[in-house]
Design a protein around this motif. Structure first.
Motif, PDB file in Angstrom:
ATOM      1  N   VAL A  33      56.345 -38.813  49.319  1.00 28.21           N
ATOM      2  CA  VAL A  33      57.651 -39.163  48.758  1.00 28.21           C
ATOM      3  C   VAL A  33      58.042 -38.117  47.714  1.00 28.21           C
ATOM      4  O   VAL A  33      57.175 -37.507  47.079  1.00 28.21           O
ATOM      5  CB  VAL A  33      57.640 -40.574  48.125  1.00 28.21           C
ATOM      6  CG1 VAL A  33      57.400 -41.633  49.186  1.00 28.21           C
ATOM      7  CG2 VAL A  33      56.607 -40.686  47.031  1.00 28.21           C
ATOM      8  N   PRO A  34      59.345 -37.903  47.533  1.00 28.64           N
ATOM      9  CA  PRO A  34      59.780 -36.946  46.518  1.00 28.64           C
ATOM     10  C   PRO A  34      59.378 -37.423  45.117  1.00 28.64           C
ATOM     11  O   PRO A  34      59.447 -38.614  44.821  1.00 28.64           O
ATOM     12  CB  PRO A  34      61.300 -36.938  46.659  1.00 28.64           C
ATOM     13  CG  PRO A  34      61.599 -37.554  47.983  1.00 28.64           C
ATOM     14  CD  PRO A  34      60.454 -38.479  48.283  1.00 28.64           C
ATOM     15  N   CYS A  43      54.715 -36.209  46.654  1.00 26.41           N
ATOM     16  CA  CYS A  43      53.523 -36.900  46.155  1.00 26.41           C
ATOM     17  C   CYS A  43      53.041 -37.940  47.160  1.00 26.41           C
ATOM     18  O   CYS A  43      53.840 -38.511  47.906  1.00 26.41           O
ATOM     19  CB  CYS A  43      53.826 -37.630  44.848  1.00 26.41           C
ATOM     20  SG  CYS A  43      54.116 -36.561  43.443  1.00 26.41           S
ATOM     21  N   MET A  44      51.750 -38.205  47.124  1.00 26.29           N
ATOM     22  CA  MET A  44      51.207 -39.330  47.866  1.00 26.29           C
ATOM     23  C   MET A  44      51.464 -40.587  47.050  1.00 26.29           C
ATOM     24  O   MET A  44      51.551 -40.534  45.816  1.00 26.29           O
ATOM     25  CB  MET A  44      49.697 -39.162  48.084  1.00 26.29           C
ATOM     26  CG  MET A  44      49.340 -38.025  48.997  1.00 26.29           C
ATOM     27  SD  MET A  44      47.559 -37.909  49.349  1.00 26.29           S
ATOM     28  CE  MET A  44      46.929 -37.257  47.802  1.00 26.29           C
ATOM     29  N   LEU A  56      52.744 -43.239  42.258  1.00 27.25           N
ATOM     30  CA  LEU A  56      52.762 -41.827  42.633  1.00 27.25           C
ATOM     31  C   LEU A  56      51.471 -41.145  42.203  1.00 27.25           C
ATOM     32  O   LEU A  56      50.945 -41.402  41.123  1.00 27.25           O
ATOM     33  CB  LEU A  56      53.964 -41.132  41.988  1.00 27.25           C
ATOM     34  CG  LEU A  56      55.328 -41.608  42.457  1.00 27.25           C
ATOM     35  CD1 LEU A  56      56.429 -40.910  41.666  1.00 27.25           C
ATOM     36  CD2 LEU A  56      55.516 -41.386  43.942  1.00 27.25           C
ATOM     37  N   PHE A  57      50.993 -40.252  43.057  1.00 27.11           N
ATOM     38  CA  PHE A  57      49.753 -39.509  42.806  1.00 27.11           C
ATOM     39  C   PHE A  57      50.118 -38.030  42.788  1.00 27.11           C
ATOM     40  O   PHE A  57      50.500 -37.455  43.805  1.00 27.11           O
ATOM     41  CB  PHE A  57      48.739 -39.818  43.918  1.00 27.11           C
ATOM     42  CG  PHE A  57      47.365 -39.261  43.687  1.00 27.11           C
ATOM     43  CD1 PHE A  57      46.490 -39.882  42.818  1.00 27.11           C
ATOM     44  CD2 PHE A  57      46.936 -38.136  44.370  1.00 27.11           C
ATOM     45  CE1 PHE A  57      45.211 -39.396  42.617  1.00 27.11           C
ATOM     46  CE2 PHE A  57      45.660 -37.632  44.173  1.00 27.11           C
ATOM     47  CZ  PHE A  57      44.798 -38.263  43.299  1.00 27.11           C
ATOM     48  N   TYR A  58      50.026 -37.396  41.632  1.00 23.55           N
ATOM     49  CA  TYR A  58      50.485 -36.025  41.442  1.00 23.55           C
ATOM     50  C   TYR A  58      49.401 -34.980  41.703  1.00 23.55           C
ATOM     51  O   TYR A  58      49.690 -33.791  41.684  1.00 23.55           O
ATOM     52  CB  TYR A  58      51.015 -35.865  40.012  1.00 23.55           C
ATOM     53  CG  TYR A  58      52.255 -36.667  39.741  1.00 23.55           C
ATOM     54  CD1 TYR A  58      53.516 -36.121  39.938  1.00 23.55           C
ATOM     55  CD2 TYR A  58      52.182 -37.984  39.307  1.00 23.55           C
ATOM     56  CE1 TYR A  58      54.668 -36.859  39.698  1.00 23.55           C
ATOM     57  CE2 TYR A  58      53.321 -38.729  39.058  1.00 23.55           C
ATOM     58  CZ  TYR A  58      54.560 -38.158  39.262  1.00 23.55           C
ATOM     59  OH  TYR A  58      55.699 -38.888  39.026  1.00 23.55           O
ATOM     60  N   SER A  59      48.174 -35.404  41.940  1.00 17.06           N
ATOM     61  CA  SER A  59      47.050 -34.485  42.119  1.00 17.06           C
ATOM     62  C   SER A  59      46.716 -34.292  43.590  1.00 17.06           C
ATOM     63  O   SER A  59      47.354 -34.853  44.470  1.00 17.06           O
ATOM     64  CB  SER A  59      45.820 -35.022  41.382  1.00 17.06           C
ATOM     65  OG  SER A  59      46.053 -35.084  40.008  1.00 17.06           O
ATOM     66  N   ILE A  91      41.730 -34.746  35.383  1.00 20.42           N
ATOM     67  CA  ILE A  91      40.733 -35.317  36.301  1.00 20.42           C
ATOM     68  C   ILE A  91      40.818 -34.578  37.625  1.00 20.42           C
ATOM     69  O   ILE A  91      41.909 -34.328  38.147  1.00 20.42           O
ATOM     70  CB  ILE A  91      40.968 -36.817  36.530  1.00 20.42           C
ATOM     71  CG1 ILE A  91      40.833 -37.580  35.211  1.00 20.42           C
ATOM     72  CG2 ILE A  91      40.002 -37.380  37.569  1.00 20.42           C
ATOM     73  CD1 ILE A  91      41.181 -39.045  35.309  1.00 20.42           C
ATOM     74  N   ARG A  92      39.661 -34.223  38.174  1.00 22.30           N
ATOM     75  CA  ARG A  92      39.573 -33.630  39.515  1.00 22.30           C
ATOM     76  C   ARG A  92      39.058 -34.714  40.452  1.00 22.30           C
ATOM     77  O   ARG A  92      38.079 -35.398  40.151  1.00 22.30           O
ATOM     78  CB  ARG A  92      38.616 -32.432  39.513  1.00 22.30           C
ATOM     79  CG  ARG A  92      38.464 -31.769  40.877  1.00 22.30           C
ATOM     80  CD  ARG A  92      37.556 -30.546  40.794  1.00 22.30           C
ATOM     81  NE  ARG A  92      36.219 -30.831  40.343  1.00 22.30           N
ATOM     82  CZ  ARG A  92      35.218 -31.272  41.121  1.00 22.30           C
ATOM     83  NH1 ARG A  92      35.413 -31.488  42.398  1.00 22.30           N
ATOM     84  NH2 ARG A  92      34.024 -31.509  40.608  1.00 22.30           N
ATOM     85  N   TYR A  93      39.732 -34.880  41.585  1.00 21.68           N
ATOM     86  CA  TYR A  93      39.376 -35.910  42.553  1.00 21.68           C
ATOM     87  C   TYR A  93      38.668 -35.262  43.735  1.00 21.68           C
ATOM     88  O   TYR A  93      39.082 -34.215  44.214  1.00 21.68           O
ATOM     89  CB  TYR A  93      40.628 -36.643  43.038  1.00 21.68           C
ATOM     90  CG  TYR A  93      41.361 -37.349  41.930  1.00 21.68           C
ATOM     91  CD1 TYR A  93      41.058 -38.666  41.612  1.00 21.68           C
ATOM     92  CD2 TYR A  93      42.334 -36.703  41.174  1.00 21.68           C
ATOM     93  CE1 TYR A  93      41.715 -39.322  40.576  1.00 21.68           C
ATOM     94  CE2 TYR A  93      42.994 -37.352  40.145  1.00 21.68           C
ATOM     95  CZ  TYR A  93      42.678 -38.656  39.853  1.00 21.68           C
ATOM     96  OH  TYR A  93      43.324 -39.296  38.823  1.00 21.68           O
TER      97      TYR A  93
END
Length: 105
Positions: A33-34, A43-44, A56-59, A91-93
């Motif tokens: 999604v935008p 973003c997811m 929204l997930f920005y990473s 945070i790194r996923y």
């Protein structure tokens, strides 16, 4: 005579199945999604349990490639990033396990 017993125990211990990866569950919706981060982007939508609303997930998730049209359930690890730049996540996923990938209905 204790040495052969210790060696045998170590060999048998090495034959045990690996434990299931531990981590956090993350559900990912079927479409990007935008959204706006540093600038406009896609973003997811994610949630940590089935009864939550999508957020929204920005990473990015290291080891995971999103394909539109599928609902995902993942096991992920969260790793803190020391001294991240101001415009970067703290945070790194990391993908531990793809639990399920179901085609959208």
């Amino acid at each position: 005579m204790k040495l052969p017993l210790v060696a045998a125990a170590l060999v048998l211990a090495g034959c045990q199945p690996a434990p299931a990866p531990k981590g956090d569950t993350l559900f990912i919706n079927t479409q990007l999604v935008p959204c706006t981060g540093v600038g406009p982007m896609q973003c997811m939508e994610v949630k940590e349990s089935k009864d939550q609303d999508w957020t929204l997930f920005y990473s990015q998730i290291q080891g995971f490639t999103f394909e539109p049209g599928y609902l995902y359930e993942l096991k992920i690890a969260k790793h803190p990033v020391e001294n991240p730049p101001a415009d970067a996540p703290s945070i790194r996923y990391e993908l531990l396990e793809l639990v399920s990938k179901q085609a959208a209905k």
